[in-house]
Scaffold this active site. Structure first.
Site, PDB file in Angstrom:
ATOM      1  N   LYS A  53       0.841  -1.198   0.000  1.00 32.29           N
ATOM      2  CA  LYS A  53       0.000   0.000   0.000  1.00 32.29           C
ATOM      3  C   LYS A  53       0.878   1.252   0.000  1.00 32.29           C
ATOM      4  O   LYS A  53       0.613   2.210  -0.722  1.00 32.29           O
ATOM      5  CB  LYS A  53      -0.936   0.002   1.221  1.00 32.29           C
ATOM      6  CG  LYS A  53      -2.107  -0.945   1.029  1.00 32.29           C
ATOM      7  CD  LYS A  53      -2.873  -1.230   2.297  1.00 32.29           C
ATOM      8  CE  LYS A  53      -3.896  -2.342   2.036  1.00 32.29           C
ATOM      9  NZ  LYS A  53      -4.542  -2.867   3.235  1.00 32.29           N
ATOM     10  N   GLN A  97      -5.011  -1.464   9.400  1.00 35.49           N
ATOM     11  CA  GLN A  97      -4.876  -2.808   8.832  1.00 35.49           C
ATOM     12  C   GLN A  97      -5.490  -3.844   9.775  1.00 35.49           C
ATOM     13  O   GLN A  97      -5.139  -3.917  10.944  1.00 35.49           O
ATOM     14  CB  GLN A  97      -3.385  -3.115   8.582  1.00 35.49           C
ATOM     15  CG  GLN A  97      -3.125  -4.421   7.880  1.00 35.49           C
ATOM     16  CD  GLN A  97      -3.660  -4.453   6.447  1.00 35.49           C
ATOM     17  OE1 GLN A  97      -3.482  -3.522   5.678  1.00 35.49           O
ATOM     18  NE2 GLN A  97      -4.346  -5.524   6.104  1.00 35.49           N
ATOM     19  N   ASP A 120     -11.521   2.597   3.778  1.00 41.98           N
ATOM     20  CA  ASP A 120     -11.900   1.183   3.687  1.00 41.98           C
ATOM     21  C   ASP A 120     -13.425   1.032   3.632  1.00 41.98           C
ATOM     22  O   ASP A 120     -13.932  -0.037   3.311  1.00 41.98           O
ATOM     23  CB  ASP A 120     -11.381   0.422   4.918  1.00 41.98           C
ATOM     24  CG  ASP A 120     -10.224  -0.515   4.561  1.00 41.98           C
ATOM     25  OD1 ASP A 120     -10.050  -0.788   3.361  1.00 41.98           O
ATOM     26  OD2 ASP A 120      -9.519  -0.952   5.491  1.00 41.98           O
TER      27      ASP A 120
END
Ligand code: NDP
Length: 295
Positions: A53, A97, A120
């Site tokens: 990422k 994460q 997200d």
């Protein structure tokens, strides 16, 4: 002829569009979109994801802020970091994460993120906005699937879509997005009766199950579009192999279009994370959103 939907090429195109938009933002507005990624602990798979990422974020010209915390981080300290990132104008997107170490409450942590920075799309506000057809941040993997489906079909209106899997991160948001595009949507799961018969009705079949090669060709309607979200590591003939939730060889013989694993949905997830960060940055600055990169 079955069309193989090339997610790698599609994702490269999305990243190029994001990069071009970022370059314009920087040049014309003096604004650089920024993504903060928070990793707690040393989970090896998570470390690889975070590294990828970071590299992808830099590659499209965005600022990348990495926060690596030890596995025994206290919840209060993690929440304080999120509060600081929420308040930081250089940060437009925040990603924590998952999975988090067991002593941390993931729901509490995710819901502490400013919904406008929740790239997200897991914050309860974004879940509610998506469910009610309002502008939201959309989870990356289903967004990637939707982009590929729109590209292949044009309009999805009236098509029968079956989503196998009802997780909060893939199955449910995927179903909401397909409904938003006026598909007739069925969600199947582990208690569904006669899964093969349900799948066989699908013009669009999305597999998000986490079971290697479970969807076989005899479950696919001739000419259907098959989107395989699954990523399963198996061993075959003594070798490690990555396979999807769809048995590719048999399904490809029947489908009209199909995504392979690897090289299908997978590459789209990071591309959509970048697209979401750009969208969040544009919204934060009351600028027009990038076309074709949002739901
Ligand atoms: P979850 O384990 O959270 O959900 C799996 C879903 O599949 C559940 O709803 C479950 O039903 C259903 N299911 C399990 N067994 C069956 C069965 N025999 N018949 C019908 N339904 C079944 O998985 P995720 O949604 O997180 O992930 C799904 C797959 O997608 C995994 O392979 C994962 O690795 C992959 N993935 C890929 C991503 C990418 O970037 N390409 C991103 C995220 C995930 P029930 O609810 O009844 O238990």
């Amino acid at each position: 002829m079955t069309k193989v939907i090339d997610g790698k090429a599609f994702a490269a195109n999305v990243r190029a569009q994001v990069a071009a938009h970022v370059a314009r933002l920087r040049e014309e507005q003096g604004i650089q979109p920024g993504l903060a990624v928070v990793l707690v602990g040393e989970d090896p798979a998570s470390q690889v994801y975070v590294r990828n990422k970071h590299a992808s974020t830099i590659e499209v010209g965005m600022a990348s802020f990495e926060h690596r915390l030890s596995a025994d981080t206290r919840e209060a300290d993690l929440l304080a970091l999120i509060a600081a990132l929420n308040a930081d104008p250089k940060v437009h997107g925040i990603l924590v994460q998952l999975p988090l170490p067991k002593h941390l409450n993931s729901d509490l942590v995710i819901n502490a993120i400013d919904p406008a920075k929740d790239v997200d799309g897991f914050h309860i506000s974004n879940v509610g906005l998506l469910g009610t057809g309002q502008k939201s941040m959309v989870p990356c993997t289903p967004l990637g699937c939707l982009m590929m489906l729109r590209d292949h079909h044009g309009s999805l209106a009236g098509l029968n879509a079956v989503v196998v899997g009802r997780s909060n991160i893939v199955g449910k948001p995927m179903a909401q997005l397909l409904l938003g595009d006026s598909c007739t949507v069925t969600i199947a799961h582990s208690r569904t009766k006669d899964l093969a018969e349900v799948c066989k009705r699908a013009d669009i079949l999305v597999a998000a199950v986490g079971r290697p090669e479970m969807i076989t060709g005899d479950m696919v309607k001739p000419g259907a579009t098959v989107i395989d979200v699954g990523i399963n590591r198996i061993e075959r003939d003594g070798k490690a192999k990555l396979v999807g939730d769809v048995h590719y060889e048999s399904a490809a013989k029947v489908a009209g279009a199909i995504t392979p694993v690897p090289g299908g949905v997978g590459p789209m997830t990071i591309a959509c994370l970048l697209a979401n960060t750009l969208t969040a940055c544009c919204r934060a600055n009351s600028l027009p959103e990038p076309e074709g990169l949002t739901a």
